[in-house]
Motif scaffolding. Sequence first.
Motif, PDB file in Angstrom:
ATOM      1  N   LYS A  83       8.615   0.478  17.083  1.00 17.67           N
ATOM      2  CA  LYS A  83       9.890   0.612  16.553  1.00 17.67           C
ATOM      3  C   LYS A  83      10.465   1.440  17.259  1.00 17.67           C
ATOM      4  N   SER A  84       9.942   2.614  17.679  1.00 12.86           N
ATOM      5  CA  SER A  84      10.654   3.784  18.571  1.00 12.86           C
ATOM      6  C   SER A  84       9.577   4.667  18.988  1.00 12.86           C
ATOM      7  N   ARG A  85       9.864   5.468  19.921  1.00  2.00           N
ATOM      8  CA  ARG A  85       9.101   6.685  20.218  1.00  2.00           C
ATOM      9  C   ARG A  85       8.832   7.903  19.201  1.00  2.00           C
ATOM     10  N   ALA A  86       9.640   7.637  18.219  1.00  2.00           N
ATOM     11  CA  ALA A  86       9.512   8.660  17.276  1.00  2.00           C
ATOM     12  C   ALA A  86       8.735   8.391  16.135  1.00  2.00           C
ATOM     13  N   PHE A  87       8.201   7.216  16.296  1.00  2.00           N
ATOM     14  CA  PHE A  87       7.169   6.784  15.111  1.00  2.00           C
ATOM     15  C   PHE A  87       5.706   6.370  15.864  1.00  2.00           C
ATOM     16  N   ARG A  88       5.517   6.756  17.109  1.00  2.00           N
ATOM     17  CA  ARG A  88       4.344   6.748  17.694  1.00  2.00           C
ATOM     18  C   ARG A  88       3.193   7.502  16.992  1.00  2.00           C
ATOM     19  N   GLY A  89       2.201   6.706  16.924  1.00  2.00           N
ATOM     20  CA  GLY A  89       0.919   7.360  16.296  1.00  2.00           C
ATOM     21  C   GLY A  89       0.760   6.890  14.508  1.00  2.00           C
ATOM     22  N   GLU A  90       2.065   6.304  14.280  1.00  2.00           N
ATOM     23  CA  GLU A  90       1.676   5.722  13.000  1.00  2.00           C
ATOM     24  C   GLU A  90       0.523   4.918  12.733  1.00  2.00           C
ATOM     25  N   LYS A  91      -0.101   4.842  11.643  1.00  2.00           N
ATOM     26  CA  LYS A  91      -1.419   3.801  11.476  1.00  2.00           C
ATOM     27  C   LYS A  91      -1.012   2.787  10.642  1.00  2.00           C
ATOM     28  N   VAL A  92      -1.846   1.809  10.467  1.00  2.00           N
ATOM     29  CA  VAL A  92      -1.667   0.781   9.663  1.00  2.00           C
ATOM     30  C   VAL A  92      -2.562   1.428   8.094  1.00  2.00           C
ATOM     31  N   PRO A  93      -1.691   1.352   7.444  1.00  2.00           N
ATOM     32  CA  PRO A  93      -2.060   1.988   6.233  1.00  2.00           C
ATOM     33  C   PRO A  93      -3.011   1.278   5.183  1.00  2.00           C
ATOM     34  N   SER A  94      -3.998   2.043   4.461  1.00  2.00           N
ATOM     35  CA  SER A  94      -4.753   1.133   3.553  1.00  2.00           C
ATOM     36  C   SER A  94      -3.885   0.911   2.249  1.00  2.00           C
ATOM     37  N   LEU A  95      -4.212  -0.002   1.531  1.00  2.00           N
ATOM     38  CA  LEU A  95      -3.440  -0.094   0.076  1.00  2.00           C
ATOM     39  C   LEU A  95      -3.667   1.187  -0.617  1.00  2.00           C
ATOM     40  N   GLU A  96      -4.849   1.570  -0.615  1.00  2.00           N
ATOM     41  CA  GLU A  96      -5.199   2.939  -1.298  1.00  2.00           C
ATOM     42  C   GLU A  96      -4.163   4.027  -1.145  1.00  2.00           C
ATOM     43  N   GLU A  97      -3.756   4.270   0.325  1.00  2.00           N
ATOM     44  CA  GLU A  97      -2.872   5.285   0.637  1.00  2.00           C
ATOM     45  C   GLU A  97      -1.704   4.978   0.310  1.00  2.00           C
ATOM     46  N   VAL A  98      -1.077   3.711   0.152  1.00  2.00           N
ATOM     47  CA  VAL A  98       0.311   3.344  -0.481  1.00  2.00           C
ATOM     48  C   VAL A  98       0.421   3.796  -1.824  1.00  2.00           C
ATOM     49  N   LEU A  99      -0.660   3.067  -2.419  1.00  2.00           N
ATOM     50  CA  LEU A  99      -0.775   3.097  -4.105  1.00  2.00           C
ATOM     51  C   LEU A  99      -0.592   4.817  -4.475  1.00  2.00           C
ATOM     52  N   ASP A 100      -1.408   5.532  -3.674  1.00  2.00           N
ATOM     53  CA  ASP A 100      -1.386   7.157  -3.907  1.00  2.00           C
ATOM     54  C   ASP A 100      -0.041   7.595  -3.830  1.00  2.00           C
ATOM     55  N   LEU A 101       0.517   7.286  -2.890  1.00  2.00           N
ATOM     56  CA  LEU A 101       2.045   7.710  -2.620  1.00  2.00           C
ATOM     57  C   LEU A 101       3.220   7.110  -3.866  1.00  2.00           C
ATOM     58  N   ALA A 102       2.995   5.823  -4.027  1.00  2.00           N
ATOM     59  CA  ALA A 102       3.820   5.317  -4.814  1.00  2.00           C
ATOM     60  C   ALA A 102       3.728   5.611  -6.447  1.00  2.00           C
ATOM     61  N   SER A 103       2.290   5.932  -6.868  1.00  2.00           N
ATOM     62  CA  SER A 103       1.996   6.170  -8.079  1.00  2.00           C
ATOM     63  C   SER A 103       2.939   6.916  -8.973  1.00  2.00           C
ATOM     64  N   GLY A 104       3.680   6.514 -10.038  1.00  2.00           N
ATOM     65  CA  GLY A 104       4.360   7.117 -10.915  1.00  2.00           C
ATOM     66  C   GLY A 104       5.897   7.518 -10.402  1.00  2.00           C
ATOM     67  N   ARG A 105       6.158   6.867  -9.250  1.00  2.00           N
ATOM     68  CA  ARG A 105       7.340   7.064  -8.386  1.00  2.00           C
ATOM     69  C   ARG A 105       8.166   5.930  -8.418  1.00  2.00           C
ATOM     70  N   LEU A 106       7.489   4.744  -8.185  1.00  2.00           N
ATOM     71  CA  LEU A 106       8.380   3.400  -8.071  1.00  2.00           C
ATOM     72  C   LEU A 106       7.299   2.337  -8.018  1.00  2.00           C
ATOM     73  N   LYS A 107       7.776   1.330  -8.571  1.00  2.00           N
ATOM     74  CA  LYS A 107       7.027  -0.038  -8.816  1.00  2.00           C
ATOM     75  C   LYS A 107       6.863  -0.667  -7.604  1.00  2.00           C
ATOM     76  N   LEU A 108       5.654  -1.626  -7.342  1.00  2.00           N
ATOM     77  CA  LEU A 108       5.200  -2.213  -6.357  1.00  2.00           C
ATOM     78  C   LEU A 108       5.097  -3.498  -6.489  1.00  2.00           C
ATOM     79  N   ASN A 109       5.822  -4.416  -5.495  1.00  2.00           N
ATOM     80  CA  ASN A 109       5.865  -5.900  -5.345  1.00  2.00           C
ATOM     81  C   ASN A 109       4.648  -6.137  -4.221  1.00  2.00           C
ATOM     82  N   ILE A 110       3.531  -6.403  -4.752  1.00  2.00           N
ATOM     83  CA  ILE A 110       2.551  -6.677  -3.569  1.00  2.00           C
ATOM     84  C   ILE A 110       2.106  -8.162  -3.302  1.00  2.00           C
ATOM     85  N   GLU A 111       2.429  -8.318  -2.023  1.00  2.00           N
ATOM     86  CA  GLU A 111       2.296  -9.763  -1.608  1.00  2.00           C
ATOM     87  C   GLU A 111       0.841 -10.151  -1.136  1.00  2.00           C
TER      88      GLU A 111
END
Length: 244
Positions: A83-111
Amino acid sequence: MMKNICVAHRGFSGKAPENTLAAVRMALALPYVRWMEIDVQLTRDGVPVVIHDFTLDRTTNGHGKVKNMDFEPMRRLDAGGWKSRAFRGEKVPSLEEVLDLASGRLKLNIELKTSGDMYPGLEKAVIDLISAKGMRDEVVLTSFDAGVLQRVKELDARFRTGLIYDSRSGDPARKVKELGCSFLSISFTRINAGLAKLLAERGVKTMAWTVDKAKEMRRLAEMHSDIMICTNRPDIWGDTFLEV
């Protein structure tokens, strides 16, 4: 102010690399983003991960199929540098990581990204993880594949399910009803006011994807206030709908 809910497509993917924690955090930083759409597949060793393509090539510096790589080697890949050099090192996240961030903050449409028997056990792995986190009421599980949606209901009928529909013909309202879904994910080019009204009357939420232009957002909002607007650019949604 329009009421049409803003859904961040793969996170704030217009500015950050899609389906990464950076994209999730950027979406969470916008108070008007109430939903987020993500894609989930399984690694070879059975870990649900958030990535769209069946192959690693487009959005990481790796190669080959997602299903052929274990989680730990996948974590060593760079999922942001494309995407850009600014985002080098970003990982493929586990679903668990995303759930932990989103919990109680927004709802998820999980395809649930699968085709045929590509990912045996995908539905159970995802359901078990969401249930363990107590987040069943914060998600809807969606798929193009009717068999996937039926398996979700067989495993736990309390989960909300949604059909993803992109055919140019057919009757999406009938299909949703047949499958017992309470959610329809449909290309914004396929939706019309009559369909939106019918689905709203039946208690089915409709999400239109992927809408990145203010003009199209306004057109959908004028059709029906219940149409959820899924966008790579939630900032444009904000500029379009929020009162100055």
